[in-house]
Design an enzyme around this catalytic site. Structure first.
Site, PDB file in Angstrom:
ATOM      1  N   HIS A  65      38.326  63.296  41.110  1.00 24.55           N
ATOM      2  CA  HIS A  65      36.763  63.832  41.110  1.00 24.55           C
ATOM      3  C   HIS A  65      36.889  65.265  41.899  1.00 24.55           C
ATOM      4  O   HIS A  65      37.716  65.679  42.601  1.00 24.55           O
ATOM      5  CB  HIS A  65      35.915  63.006  41.803  1.00 24.55           C
ATOM      6  CG  HIS A  65      35.890  62.885  43.359  1.00 24.55           C
ATOM      7  ND1 HIS A  65      35.113  63.852  44.095  1.00 24.55           N
ATOM      8  CD2 HIS A  65      36.580  62.008  44.215  1.00 24.55           C
ATOM      9  CE1 HIS A  65      35.586  63.428  45.546  1.00 24.55           C
ATOM     10  NE2 HIS A  65      36.276  62.344  45.458  1.00 24.55           N
ATOM     11  N   ASP A 177      39.172  66.840  49.622  1.00 23.75           N
ATOM     12  CA  ASP A 177      38.653  65.525  48.957  1.00 23.75           C
ATOM     13  C   ASP A 177      37.453  66.038  48.067  1.00 23.75           C
ATOM     14  O   ASP A 177      36.184  66.418  48.574  1.00 23.75           O
ATOM     15  CB  ASP A 177      37.901  64.840  50.395  1.00 23.75           C
ATOM     16  CG  ASP A 177      37.293  63.536  49.801  1.00 23.75           C
ATOM     17  OD1 ASP A 177      37.515  63.281  48.267  1.00 23.75           O
ATOM     18  OD2 ASP A 177      36.441  62.972  50.671  1.00 23.75           O
ATOM     19  N   GLU A 211      31.404  61.889  42.069  1.00 21.20           N
ATOM     20  CA  GLU A 211      31.883  60.572  42.838  1.00 21.20           C
ATOM     21  C   GLU A 211      31.456  60.376  44.312  1.00 21.20           C
ATOM     22  O   GLU A 211      31.062  59.327  44.617  1.00 21.20           O
ATOM     23  CB  GLU A 211      33.524  60.873  43.093  1.00 21.20           C
ATOM     24  CG  GLU A 211      34.101  59.409  43.554  1.00 21.20           C
ATOM     25  CD  GLU A 211      34.269  59.641  45.042  1.00 21.20           C
ATOM     26  OE1 GLU A 211      34.945  58.494  45.485  1.00 21.20           O
ATOM     27  OE2 GLU A 211      33.880  60.332  45.704  1.00 21.20           O
ATOM     28  N   GLU A 212      31.005  61.534  45.060  1.00 17.43           N
ATOM     29  CA  GLU A 212      30.622  61.360  46.296  1.00 17.43           C
ATOM     30  C   GLU A 212      29.120  60.808  46.418  1.00 17.43           C
ATOM     31  O   GLU A 212      28.605  60.436  47.365  1.00 17.43           O
ATOM     32  CB  GLU A 212      30.518  62.765  46.838  1.00 17.43           C
ATOM     33  CG  GLU A 212      31.820  63.595  47.170  1.00 17.43           C
ATOM     34  CD  GLU A 212      32.802  62.820  48.081  1.00 17.43           C
ATOM     35  OE1 GLU A 212      32.405  61.861  48.867  1.00 17.43           O
ATOM     36  OE2 GLU A 212      33.834  63.230  48.504  1.00 17.43           O
ATOM     37  N   ASP A 234      42.849  60.250  44.579  1.00 19.62           N
ATOM     38  CA  ASP A 234      41.917  60.460  45.651  1.00 19.62           C
ATOM     39  C   ASP A 234      42.701  60.782  46.674  1.00 19.62           C
ATOM     40  O   ASP A 234      44.011  60.813  46.912  1.00 19.62           O
ATOM     41  CB  ASP A 234      41.061  59.465  45.600  1.00 19.62           C
ATOM     42  CG  ASP A 234      39.466  59.964  46.288  1.00 19.62           C
ATOM     43  OD1 ASP A 234      39.344  60.640  47.193  1.00 19.62           O
ATOM     44  OD2 ASP A 234      38.720  59.403  45.562  1.00 19.62           O
ATOM     45  N   HIS A 321      36.031  64.605  55.099  1.00 19.77           N
ATOM     46  CA  HIS A 321      34.656  64.792  55.149  1.00 19.77           C
ATOM     47  C   HIS A 321      34.330  65.870  56.275  1.00 19.77           C
ATOM     48  O   HIS A 321      33.075  65.625  56.798  1.00 19.77           O
ATOM     49  CB  HIS A 321      33.747  63.690  55.353  1.00 19.77           C
ATOM     50  CG  HIS A 321      33.525  62.923  54.108  1.00 19.77           C
ATOM     51  ND1 HIS A 321      32.492  61.930  53.779  1.00 19.77           N
ATOM     52  CD2 HIS A 321      34.460  62.836  52.632  1.00 19.77           C
ATOM     53  CE1 HIS A 321      32.580  61.549  52.054  1.00 19.77           C
ATOM     54  NE2 HIS A 321      33.711  62.136  51.714  1.00 19.77           N
TER      55      HIS A 321
END
Length: 354
Positions: A65, A177, A211-212, A234, A321
């Site tokens: 993603h 990410d 995706e998130e 990922d 994150h």
């Protein structure tokens, strides 16, 4: 890492792409993959799909993603301060004091997240985790009218670009990410296409969206591609830093090679062939135990239509994150090498029934 590959990766990391606003990242990805894919398309959802040997069999889908965490302008107050919603899952404690960019129709506007300074806080204030509506973005506007001329409701917001190699092959950046996963999908397609070898398989490299906020792009793109085999790409939480309980979270290290998941989300034949490919390519690897759904694109792919034989290959990442995620650039090269070996070993006769 090749010089041109690193430039591609940095361009993706520098481009803004919160979920629902992936356009600038997609432009970088499609411009790169057009150099070696047979065909590159974008679907109605915004997923970018690069194809090699489209008529081959079986159909293999690689999904990474390209969306990142971000914010969205929600309100401008009378004094010109800007309030936002979050896009994706944040640790609220690390937002205050960060430099940001608001991405408007006329360009990126710099700003900072403001919060009452500690000198003015009560004891109770200091114990509280801020809520998103307790924070604001300051762009230096004098009032609502001036701020309103600069930004619109719904404009996306990201942290500042900040890619930097910090030591050896370890690099820090926002949004590894998972722009990293979309990068690996593209690089693997390049290596397969230019290998001079043919397995007969069709390869679809996909940079998925959203995706998130719920694995949304993987679900729609997998339905359209209808793959026989899907590999999610990922990041995995590295546990090689303080304050982690490895009894609960496992033992994953940055720089120790790709992470191959094993569990209910993973087809056992795919898992074994990924391990075999790592050994054949002389790539160090790590195993991640995943007892249920993984919360990655692999989960959405596995449950598409009547079910897809699915694997998940990740790269160990510290500080997920946050704006300072750390990974090994060497691990990216190793992941591409593993996947290239895996794909070239798949033939029309390969079966994935457990």
């Amino acid at each position: 890492m090749r010089k041109s590959s690193r430039a591609f990766l940095e361009s993706m990391l520098n481009a803004p792409g919160p979920s629902g606003y992936e356009g600038p990242v997609r432009d970088v990805w499609t411009a790169e993959t057009k150099k070696y894919a047979d065909k590159v398309t974008v679907d109605a959802h915004g997923n970018a799909i690069a194809v090699h040997n489209a008529k081959g069999s079986p159909r293999i889908m690689l999904a990474g993603h390209m969306d990142e965490l971000g914010f969205q302008v929600n309100h401008v107050d009378d004094n010109g301060f800007i309030y936002v919603n979050t896009i994706g899952g944040f640790d609220m404690n690390i937002i205050p004091g960060r430099k940001v960019r608001i991405h408007t129709s006329s360009g990126a506007i710099p700003g900072v997240f403001g919060k009452k300074p500690i000198h003015l806080m009560t004891d109770e204030d200091r114990k509280k985790t801020p809520r998103i509506h307790d924070l604001w973005i300051d762009i230096g506007a004098a009032d609502k009218k001036e701020a309103g001329k600069a930004v619109d409701i719904g404009d996306p917001v990201t942290y500042d670009p900040n890619f930097e190699v910090i030591r050896g092959d370890l690099a820090a950046s926002r949004a590894f990410d998972n722009k990293m996963g979309a990068y690996v999908a593209a690089e693997t397609l390049r290596c397969v296409a230019r290998s001079g070898k043919a397995s007969g398989a069709a390869l679809f490299a996909v940079a998925t969206v959203q995706e998130e906020i719920g694995l949304r792009g993987a679900r729609t793109s997998a339905y359209g591609i209808n793959p026989h085999l899907g590999i999610g790409l990922d990041v995995a939480c590295a546990t090689d830093h303080p304050d982690v309980d490895k009894r609960r979270d496992g033992d994953l290290k940055v720089g120790a090679g790709p992470v191959i998941a094993r569990g209910a989300n993973i087809n056992p034949v795919v898992f074994k062939r990924l391990v075999d490919a790592a050994r054949k390519a002389d790539v160090p690897y790590q195993i991640e135990a995943a007892a249920g759904g993984t919360g990655t694109d692999a989960n959405a792919i596995q449950l598409t239509r009547a079910g897809v034989a699915t694997g998940l290959v990740s790269v160990a990442l510290r500080y997920m994150h946050t704006p300072v995620e750390i990974l090994s650039l060497k691990d990216l090269d190793r992941t591409v090498a593993l996947l290239t070996e895996f794909i070239l070993a798949v033939t029309p006769k390969t079966r994935f029934i457990p």
